[in-house]
Scaffold this motif. Structure first.
Motif, PDB file in Angstrom:
ATOM      1  N   ASP A  93       0.836  -1.199   0.000  1.00 28.93           N
ATOM      2  CA  ASP A  93       0.000   0.000   0.000  1.00 28.93           C
ATOM      3  C   ASP A  93       0.873   1.252   0.000  1.00 28.93           C
ATOM      4  N   THR A  95       2.009   4.891  -1.947  1.00 25.53           N
ATOM      5  CA  THR A  95       1.447   5.909  -2.824  1.00 25.53           C
ATOM      6  C   THR A  95       2.160   5.849  -4.171  1.00 25.53           C
ATOM      7  N   VAL A  96       1.550   6.480  -5.160  1.00 29.20           N
ATOM      8  CA  VAL A  96       2.165   6.546  -6.483  1.00 29.20           C
ATOM      9  C   VAL A  96       3.534   7.203  -6.391  1.00 29.20           C
ATOM     10  N   GLU A  98       5.586   7.281  -3.922  1.00 29.70           N
ATOM     11  CA  GLU A  98       6.549   6.387  -3.271  1.00 29.70           C
ATOM     12  C   GLU A  98       7.025   5.300  -4.230  1.00 29.70           C
ATOM     13  N   ASP A 136      -0.526  11.174  -4.653  1.00 29.52           N
ATOM     14  CA  ASP A 136      -0.830  10.810  -3.266  1.00 29.52           C
ATOM     15  C   ASP A 136      -1.819   9.649  -3.152  1.00 29.52           C
ATOM     16  N   ARG A 137      -2.206   9.085  -4.284  1.00 33.89           N
ATOM     17  CA  ARG A 137      -3.137   7.951  -4.276  1.00 33.89           C
ATOM     18  C   ARG A 137      -2.399   6.661  -3.983  1.00 33.89           C
ATOM     19  N   SER A 138      -3.067   5.734  -3.297  1.00 30.04           N
ATOM     20  CA  SER A 138      -2.514   4.396  -3.119  1.00 30.04           C
ATOM     21  C   SER A 138      -2.538   3.659  -4.451  1.00 30.04           C
ATOM     22  N   THR A 141      -5.478   1.394  -5.369  1.00 26.22           N
ATOM     23  CA  THR A 141      -6.773   1.930  -5.800  1.00 26.22           C
ATOM     24  C   THR A 141      -6.799   2.247  -7.290  1.00 26.22           C
TER      25      THR A 141
END
Length: 271
Positions: A93, A95-96, A98, A136-138, A141
């Motif tokens: 999980d 983020t994009v 990361e 900032d999206r996982s 998702t």
């Protein structure tokens, strides 16, 4: 003529007594895009695995600037060669942002933070792949196509000299297929890629290497290689090759003829 950056020299891979790749010889010049095409099981992905060192060849070698990759530390080769594989996945999980930052791992020392330059590099990579708004999206998702673009951005953040792509347009819609291939054409990166779509290969590749049963069947410029005779021989389908009306690049129109009487299914019992 541009110097050769990457070379496959008599590359062979065997498994269970069967040759998956058989004495493959391919050169990739600096700044060029070379595409591997061929039917399923022809050895494309196996050859690419040897290039990004997920697989060790049975014989032969992959050379980077004339140096056998097996003589280099994995970290050193990873600084020069980035890969997007068919098996790439992101189950954690993160983020994009990361995930994209992981492209800097081969260059990192210990747990040091990204420098300002590296953060900017990651942002530019996301921007190029139209995913900056997802930073900032996982990744859990995201759609398959969005994840694919995240993984390409991660490879770009690695700042490779050679980019290895195994079916990079998988999961991408038409717009993002075109944008990715257009970017590759303009990037001046040295690219070795496997593609199923012969029309996309013709548009993006400087040279095409056609594989069949692990062997090199033909190689050259798309117009030289993609002939009706070769397509029939290697892929078992009939195709008409026509020039694109604007670019002149060869495009294939496949003949989806109805089955012959010998191939037609038997008729049911009379009513």
């Amino acid at each position: 003529m541009a110097p050769t950056v990457l070379s496959l020299r008599d590359l062979s891979v065997e498994a269970a007594g069967r040759a998956l790749v058989d004495r493959l010889n391919i050169d990739v010049a600096a700044g060029s895009i070379v595409g591997l095409v061929g039917p399923n099981g022809s050895g494309k992905s196996t050859a690419l695995r040897c290039v990004y060192r997920a697989l060790r060849p049975t014989s032969g070698a992959v050379l980077l600037d004339g140096t056998d990759l097996t003589s280099l530390k994995l970290r050193d080769s990873a600084r020069s060669i980035a890969a997007l594989t068919q098996e790439s996945h992101t189950e954690l999980d993160f983020t994009v942002a990361e995930v994209v930052a992981l492209g800097r791992a081969p260059h990192a020392r210990g747990n040091q933070q990204l420098t300002a330059r590296e953060r900017e590099l990651c942002h530019r990579s996301m921007d190029r792949l139209d995913i900056a708004h997802l930073a900032d999206r996982s990744v859990l998702t995201l759609s398959g196509g969005e994840r694919q673009r995240v993984l390409v951005a991660r490879a770009l953040a690695q700042e490779p000299r050679v980019l290895v792509l195994d079916e990079p347009t998988n999961h991408l819609d038409v717009r993002h297929q075109v944008e990715l291939l257009s970017f590759l054409r303009s990037s001046e990166l040295t690219v070795l890629t496997a593609l199923h779509d012969l029309n996309l290969a013709a548009q993006v590749c400087d040279r095409i290497a056609v594989l069949g049963s692990g062997c090199l069947v033909s190689s050259g410029a798309p117009a030289e290689v993609l002939t009706p005779e070769l397509v029939r021989k290697v892929f078992g389908v009939d195709a008409m090759v026509v020039p694109h009306p604007r670019t002149g690049i060869p495009q294939l129109l496949y003949d989806l003829a109805a089955p012959t009487p010998a191939d037609a299914p038997p008729e049911g019992p009379p009513s």
